[in-house]
Design a protein around this motif. Structure first.
Motif, PDB file in Angstrom:
ATOM      1  N   HIS A   7      -1.820   7.209   0.313  1.00 44.89           N
ATOM      2  CA  HIS A   7      -2.839   7.838  -0.535  1.00 44.89           C
ATOM      3  C   HIS A   7      -2.946   9.302  -0.127  1.00 44.89           C
ATOM      4  CE1 HIS A   7      -6.509   8.737  -2.614  1.00 44.89           C
ATOM      5  NE2 HIS A   7      -6.752   7.479  -2.938  1.00 44.89           N
ATOM      6  N   TYR A  34      -6.118  10.280   1.635  1.00 48.87           N
ATOM      7  CA  TYR A  34      -6.455   9.529   2.849  1.00 48.87           C
ATOM      8  C   TYR A  34      -5.182   9.215   3.632  1.00 48.87           C
ATOM      9  CZ  TYR A  34     -10.774   8.698   0.220  1.00 48.87           C
ATOM     10  OH  TYR A  34     -11.929   8.847  -0.499  1.00 48.87           O
ATOM     11  N   LEU A  84      -1.478   2.100  -5.566  1.00 53.28           N
ATOM     12  CA  LEU A  84      -2.745   2.681  -5.122  1.00 53.28           C
ATOM     13  C   LEU A  84      -3.901   1.920  -5.768  1.00 53.28           C
ATOM     14  CD1 LEU A  84      -1.855   6.477  -5.423  1.00 53.28           C
ATOM     15  CD2 LEU A  84      -2.118   5.180  -3.304  1.00 53.28           C
ATOM     16  N   SER A  85      -5.101   2.113  -5.217  1.00 54.17           N
ATOM     17  CA  SER A  85      -6.333   1.498  -5.732  1.00 54.17           C
ATOM     18  C   SER A  85      -6.291  -0.020  -5.668  1.00 54.17           C
ATOM     19  CB  SER A  85      -6.612   1.924  -7.185  1.00 54.17           C
ATOM     20  OG  SER A  85      -6.688   3.312  -7.300  1.00 54.17           O
ATOM     21  N   HIS A 131       0.829  -1.204   0.000  1.00 58.69           N
ATOM     22  CA  HIS A 131       0.000   0.000   0.000  1.00 58.69           C
ATOM     23  C   HIS A 131       0.866   1.258   0.000  1.00 58.69           C
ATOM     24  CE1 HIS A 131      -3.705  -2.220   0.712  1.00 58.69           C
ATOM     25  NE2 HIS A 131      -3.116  -2.870   1.690  1.00 58.69           N
TER      26      HIS A 131
END
Length: 471
Positions: free
Chosen positions: A360, A363, A445-446, A357
């Protein structure tokens, strides 16, 4: 927000104070610093990323991914072993074995017996979260021909809406003599769509959120009328009668091709990066070292079913890797070693490669502030005190060395202390085999979206680091 007492004013300003990576995660001192060197490195990243995009687009399902890996291996002189045959191996042999069509182990036999040289392995998984067709999928509703789906893995439901979807997978055909044939299917063109509900009929969606029920809201539309049934389409595509189809494993996927993006070509926009990006970089690393003699037997293991717990004949809980390593030890031509497998495993290392990860920007507070990886800063070492990851101090130290040989300092990831931690094949394989393991991955990401995002430079850095890990 509480500040890290070791954080300086300059560090706060450069990291924007929102969970960005601390200086220890930046590119190492040996990393190229000049504009010319960085330009060359970025070009290598884009080149590797374009190859990754082609790999992903040819791998809409785990069966296709395994076939793509096998094709690359064959082109480099690897030959396939049958699990039904007795094996004989000699130093330098390049071999691979496929189980279930969706998991593969490939290796180059070392110059030493594995009891002496050990194994150096990189592991990943071929499957990704998606929508899969139910056995009796065809049905009609409100004048539309639809297909029933089952959610596979931790899907972000909303990302599958309003996408141009195709269907691919494995189809089992019954021949006239009663035997079965496995055939890969890829329709390639858009044949399905899960349409959103218009905002006029869901006025609160932007303020109250979109709530989707997998049974009621995720069934795609294939067309109008029974002539649009999927079963008939599959039979036509394979040029067989409908009654020849004995079974299938079919997945939906977004037909939009993978692409390089970002203002300076620094980003990848693609489906299934988790975890085909790791499968790709592991495969390319093995191909890069295949012609270089080494004492260790070097290999990759790419499992199916990680996204649903790995508990299957072709998953990490199953015996695939143990069976293969046992047979490698036993197949050494003209040489037997007492307690060979146990000795080999005691001198081995597994790099469990699964995507990580990245922080972000919208976030950032969802990340642990001092463990927030960034794109294009190199691989991430993943740790968890409760053993959701298999990394320990010793295996992390080894991997830091591999990254240093490439010229960067690895990033670090731990989940926030108030959030649960995901897992991967690392702790499963470590527990099954007792093999020293480190969990790592490229930042992205995502994750688990229908379309995901990663960095181009990280593809090149991953290949080079896994090369060092394989030895």
């Amino acid at each position: 927000m509480l500040r890290d007492p070791m954080e300086t004013k300059e560090t706060r300003e450069s990291n924007a104070g929102e969970g960005q990576s601390n200086p220890s995660t930046q590119l190492g001192e040996r990393f190229p610093k000049s504009t010319e060197e960085l330009g060359r490195l970025r070009a290598l990243g884009v080149e590797a990323a374009r190859d990754l995009c082609g790999f992903v687009d040819r791998s809409p399902t785990p069966w296709h991914a395994t076939a793509e890996v096998a094709a690359r291996l064959r082109a480099a002189g690897f030959t396939e072993l049958s699990e039904r045959d007795a094996w004989a191996l000699a130093p330098g042999d390049r071999r691979f074995v496929i189980r279930g069509g969706s998991s593969i182990v490939a290796f180059v036999a070392g110059q030493e017996h594995p009891a002496v040289g050990g194994f150096r392995l990189v592991g990943a998984h071929t499957d990704s979260p998606n929508l899969r067709v139910k056995p009796n999928g065809d049905y009609s509703k409100s004048g539309y021909q639809q297909v029933g789906i089952e959610v596979y893995g931790g899907v972000l439901y909303s990302t599958w809406l309003d996408r141009d979807l195709s269907i691919a997978g494995r189809v089992m055909l019954r021949r006239k003599d009663g035997t079965l044939e496995a055939r890969l299917l890829n329709l390639l063109r858009p044949v399905a769509r899960v349409p959103n509900l218009a905002i006029h009929l869901n006025r609160g969606v932007n303020s109250e959120g979109l709530v989707l029920n997998a049974q009621k809201h995720l069934a795609p539309i294939l067309g109008l009328g029974k002539e649009s049934e999927l079963s008939a389409l599959v039979a036509r595509e394979l040029d067989v009668p409908s009654d020849a189809i004995a079974g299938f494993d079919l997945c939906l996927y977004d037909v939009a091709p993978s692409t390089i993006g970002g203002v300076r070509d620094e980003l990848i926009f693609a489906p299934r990066l988790d975890n085909l990006a790791s499968c790709h970089t592991a495969t390319q690393a093995l191909l890069a070292v295949a012609g270089q003699p080494a004492s260790a037997t070097r290999g990759i293991v790419l499992y199916d079913h990680e996204e649903v717990g790995s508990r299957s004949a072709v998953g990490a809980v199953g015996p695939l890797l143990r069976d293969t390593l046992t047979r490698i030890v036993e197949a050494w031509t003209g040489r037997e070693e007492v307690q060979g497998l146990r000795r080999a495993l005691a001198g081995s290392l597994l790099v469990s490669a699964d995507m990580a990860h990245a922080v972000h920007p919208n976030y950032a507070d969802q990340h642990e502030p001092r463990h927030a990886p960034q794109l294009n800063r190199g691989l991430v070492i993943k740790s968890n005190a409760n053993q959701a990851y298999a990394t320990d101090g010793a295996t992390a130290a080894s991997f830091v060395g591999f990254c240093g040989d490439v010229g960067f300092a690895p990033q670090r990831f731990v989940v926030r202390s108030d959030l649960p931690c995901g897992s991967t094949i690392g702790p499963i394989t470590a527990a099954e085999l007792g093999i020293a393991t480190v969990d790592v991955g490229a930042p992205m990401l995502s994750m688990h979206s229908c379309r995901e995002m990663a960095g181009t430079l990280d593809v090149h850095l991953a290949i080079e680091t896994y090369r060092r890990a394989l030895g």
